[in-house]
Scaffold this motif. Sequence first.
Motif, PDB file in Angstrom:
ATOM      1  N   THR A   1      43.612  80.473  63.650  1.00  0.00           N
ATOM      2  CA  THR A   1      43.589  80.222  62.205  1.00  0.00           C
ATOM      3  C   THR A   1      44.976  80.467  61.646  1.00  0.00           C
ATOM      4  O   THR A   1      45.800  81.174  62.249  1.00  0.00           O
ATOM      5  N   ILE A   2      45.210  79.926  60.484  1.00  0.00           N
ATOM      6  CA  ILE A   2      46.523  80.113  59.867  1.00  0.00           C
ATOM      7  C   ILE A   2      46.718  81.562  59.429  1.00  0.00           C
ATOM      8  O   ILE A   2      47.849  82.035  59.316  1.00  0.00           O
ATOM      9  N   ARG A   3      45.627  82.276  59.227  1.00  0.00           N
ATOM     10  CA  ARG A   3      45.745  83.690  58.860  1.00  0.00           C
ATOM     11  C   ARG A   3      46.368  84.513  59.991  1.00  0.00           C
ATOM     12  O   ARG A   3      46.942  85.574  59.745  1.00  0.00           O
TER      13      ARG A   3
ATOM     14  N   ALA B   1      51.182  75.601  65.515  1.00  0.00           N
ATOM     15  CA  ALA B   1      49.996  74.783  65.771  1.00  0.00           C
ATOM     16  C   ALA B   1      48.757  75.638  65.538  1.00  0.00           C
ATOM     17  O   ALA B   1      48.663  76.757  66.048  1.00  0.00           O
ATOM     18  N   VAL B   2      47.797  75.100  64.769  1.00  0.00           N
ATOM     19  CA  VAL B   2      46.574  75.839  64.465  1.00  0.00           C
ATOM     20  C   VAL B   2      45.384  75.000  64.887  1.00  0.00           C
ATOM     21  O   VAL B   2      45.248  73.839  64.468  1.00  0.00           O
TER      22      VAL B   2
ATOM     23  N   VAL C   1      41.530  75.329  53.044  1.00  0.00           N
ATOM     24  CA  VAL C   1      42.236  75.608  51.788  1.00  0.00           C
ATOM     25  C   VAL C   1      42.149  77.096  51.455  1.00  0.00           C
ATOM     26  O   VAL C   1      43.142  77.717  51.053  1.00  0.00           O
ATOM     27  N   LEU C   2      40.989  77.679  51.621  1.00  0.00           N
ATOM     28  CA  LEU C   2      40.836  79.111  51.335  1.00  0.00           C
ATOM     29  C   LEU C   2      41.686  79.960  52.277  1.00  0.00           C
ATOM     30  O   LEU C   2      42.292  80.949  51.855  1.00  0.00           O
ATOM     31  N   ASP C   3      41.751  79.566  53.549  1.00  0.00           N
ATOM     32  CA  ASP C   3      42.608  80.280  54.497  1.00  0.00           C
ATOM     33  C   ASP C   3      44.076  80.164  54.085  1.00  0.00           C
ATOM     34  O   ASP C   3      44.843  81.133  54.154  1.00  0.00           O
ATOM     35  N   CYS C   4      44.466  78.963  53.695  1.00  0.00           N
ATOM     36  CA  CYS C   4      45.865  78.745  53.277  1.00  0.00           C
ATOM     37  C   CYS C   4      46.187  79.558  52.023  1.00  0.00           C
ATOM     38  O   CYS C   4      47.292  80.099  51.888  1.00  0.00           O
ATOM     39  N   ALA C   5      45.229  79.642  51.102  1.00  0.00           N
ATOM     40  CA  ALA C   5      45.448  80.434  49.895  1.00  0.00           C
ATOM     41  C   ALA C   5      45.649  81.900  50.249  1.00  0.00           C
ATOM     42  O   ALA C   5      46.542  82.568  49.714  1.00  0.00           O
ATOM     43  N   ALA C   6      44.826  82.407  51.160  1.00  0.00           N
ATOM     44  CA  ALA C   6      44.960  83.801  51.579  1.00  0.00           C
ATOM     45  C   ALA C   6      46.288  84.051  52.276  1.00  0.00           C
ATOM     46  O   ALA C   6      46.872  85.138  52.163  1.00  0.00           O
ATOM     47  N   LYS C   7      46.808  83.041  52.957  1.00  0.00           N
ATOM     48  CA  LYS C   7      48.073  83.168  53.680  1.00  0.00           C
ATOM     49  C   LYS C   7      49.275  83.028  52.753  1.00  0.00           C
ATOM     50  O   LYS C   7      50.400  83.403  53.114  1.00  0.00           O
TER      51      LYS C   7
ATOM     52  N   ILE D   1      47.383  72.148  61.026  1.00  0.00           N
ATOM     53  CA  ILE D   1      46.020  72.670  61.185  1.00  0.00           C
ATOM     54  C   ILE D   1      45.140  71.537  61.688  1.00  0.00           C
ATOM     55  O   ILE D   1      44.951  70.524  60.993  1.00  0.00           O
ATOM     56  N   GLY D   2      44.639  71.717  62.895  1.00  0.00           N
ATOM     57  CA  GLY D   2      43.943  70.639  63.583  1.00  0.00           C
ATOM     58  C   GLY D   2      44.827  70.039  64.664  1.00  0.00           C
ATOM     59  O   GLY D   2      44.586  68.925  65.146  1.00  0.00           O
ATOM     60  N   ALA D   3      45.884  70.787  65.039  1.00  0.00           N
ATOM     61  CA  ALA D   3      46.807  70.321  66.081  1.00  0.00           C
ATOM     62  C   ALA D   3      46.062  70.180  67.406  1.00  0.00           C
ATOM     63  O   ALA D   3      45.076  70.879  67.662  1.00  0.00           O
TER      64      ALA D   3
END
Length: 904
Positions: free
Chosen positions: A264-266, A246-247, A288-294, A219-221
């Motif tokens: 986004t990772i979502r 890559a995000v 972090v919130l996006d990763c948690a949702a994923k 994330i940030g690639a």
Amino acid sequence: MSEQQPQRPGQYGPEPPTGYPAEYEADVVLRDGATAHLRPITPADAELLVAFYARVSEQSKYYRFFAPYPQLSDRDVARFTQVDYTDRLALIVTVGDQMIGVGRYERTGRRTAEVAFLIEDAHQGRGLGQLLLEHLSQAAREHGITRFVAEVLPDNRKMITVFTEAGYKVAREFEDGVIIVEFDIAPTDTSFGVMQAREQRSEALSIARLLTPASVAVIGASRREGTIGNALLRNLRDGFPGRLYAVNADTKADELEGVPAYATIRDVEDTVDLAVVAVPAEAVVDVVLDCAAKGVRGLVVVSSGFAEIGAEGRRRQRRLVGLARSYGMRVIGPNALGVINTAPGVTLNASLSPLMPSRGRVAFFCQSGALGVSILADMVGRGLGLSSFVSAGNRADVSGNDLMQYWYSDEATEVVLLYLESLGNPRKFSRVSRRLASRKPVIALKSGRATQGVPLGHTVRRSQLPPATVDSLFRQSGLIGVDTTGELFDVAQLMAHQPLPKGRRVGIVSNSDALTLLALDTMAACGLHVAGEPYNLSADASAADFETALTEVFADDQVHSVVVIFTPPVLSNSDEVAQVLAAAAADSDKPVVSTFLASRSVPEQLRVPGESGSAARGSIPSFLSPQYAVGALAKATQYAEWRRRADSRIPDLPGIDTAGAEDFVQEFLQRHPNGADLDDADRQRLLSFYDINVLPAFPVLSGDEAVARAADLGFEVILKATAEQWRMRPDLADIWRHIHDEDDMREAWAEMTETFGVAGDPGRAQFVVQKMAPPGVPVVISALEDVAFGPVVSFGLSGVATDLLGDRSYRMPPLTTTDAAEMVREVRAAPLLYGYRGTDPVDIAAIEDLLHRVARLTLELEEVVRLDLRSVLVHATGATVVDTTIRIAPNEKPRQDTPARRLT
């Protein structure tokens, strides 16, 4: 919310309720390696409780209430969420914004309480019941509860298992169709051992989730060369066999560097196990919130801009870790270099290092990113293979303790290296490293020992102990402490390729007299012994000459290790000598170190090829000089001796009344809420609970009173000045000894009062009369409750010289019999105890017994913040304690390592 308590999903409202025990909050690791948050319930949790109860199955509700109970009434909700946190306590476990379990106790008697649990069905089997029981037990003990009672239906096997597998001694009765379970909740060796085993398994799994992902997202690639996002993406792409994504929020392309790209990772269609985060610090929380949702399982945060920049960064860092743990994720970093795992099928380089070391048996943990790059380069240069590597940066979550738990059960790791800039939880570090060192060598380099310095970004409790304490902690735990990175790798080379020495005698085969002398000097300094005479061959010695000497050395039962020095003027026969050396060592279980052509690695000629091309066990390491070779061998020898210790048990101590001591401490704090020094009567009373007897001292205010008191004691007494400023003054004698009668006492009183005076508060005793103790060697035993290390016990001989030289030994309780024995023997003045220059040896066992009792006292009574047996006279038949000081104070910061598992 205060700065210390960042808001979490599902946590209490703007302010905690009155009496809310924030110290009971804990982040915990579940059986499957995921994290959760444990905390006391509050009235604001009413909706959370109702939603939780609605998800619980009818069967689980029946097991809890012994009857159909489809929903909670308003009265139930109020009763369950409104507790006093003393006689009634409920702890809940949350993941994200959902409650997944609750446990509670209600006091039913002065020392007893009923305990009950309810776990959401989808989360049963994850170890929540055991965790709740551990934390409820710890809280209950603080409020004077010593025994739990539970009622369980016979077919509720899961709950019965929670109790029976806790390590407590459980009694069961069957009454009216219900099983009554009762057990004392005082920690036992068994219960603590059960807790440690569960802790190791769950924390190891939490790290495995980070080091063995099947899919990774950067994330940030970036495709722009020279950026962190680009370096991370390339390093992963060039070796990682799993799914890689890559995000980048600004990307409109379908790929970056040949890797599928998403905004986004979502948006990623598949699951993502690990997210490597390289976005600006202010954007990390949203990530972090996006990763948690994923459903991401772990984070490696390379981004900087956290605790290392100051107060705002520290708040941001706490928020990051709090959110991640709340949603079940562990965090490496922030400000981390990254992680590497060379395991076949993983080949993970989620780091900024362009170097990917070869597969090997050495694992490495460090905290500095800059040093991490240098370390990896050094490992590659030495040909030292790596199993896994973690650079934790600010160490906000994952620490060296976690990695040691993982490497304890990692079959690919045989040697562990630690570069430590701070110790976040020294007590847990000592416990975990000791367990690991009993199985695998652990080589540790601690920076900042002299200055007690801590890098920016590391949040630790500041210790007041001297630097020698860290060295003692390492020795007690079996760690191999080193002073430089060069020494770190020297010892690692030996440990990774050669067996442990069976003793201290070393055979030397050399073709250089000068280098042999260097080896002998280093051996003498390190405590190694030469076995017989060194084999000093000529500079032009042939392979046959080496073969003859080596055959004799390896056949000699008096030789435990072998040092080989080979530096010929020409290289014509180096291959032949290498073949001879390799063949001689191959059939032996004795470790071999060499200075082979001054190589600093494992020379090709002395290498046993491994499966991955790296050097396998049996390879012979070479060092730049014999000094380095012998230094590494000495460290290995000391570690081998620690591993072989025959008696390492914690002894049973008769005559101890822990409950009585705890009651005394609480009664004292009621009289002195802010803490105070104990007077002579209280000191003697407290020490008596641990069967430590002090020679009574009686305060006197006049010469007549001194005479009367001495007469009561039958004379043969001393008169002693008690004011602290007179102690340890070499120019003043603060004790008048051998007072046989009234005339002696009056002479002593006159001389002492002329020297010291009787000024000050007339109600305060300036002198004491005490019975003469048997003559002996004076020693000092002390215990200090340190804010970082917890209780630490020290030992030394009395006197100004030993104080100036810092001639003290230190250990952290609990002490094994070997710990106490080593404390006595490792001080430099120890020969005075063993009959120095014709004096009688003293009773060493009496000293060790006092050390064990002081250690037990300070381990069990956290409120005893300082204890000094300031003068103990040890003689041939025992030890007499003649002078003590003790301070008791409220425990403002609880110890970090408790019988209840928590992430700290």
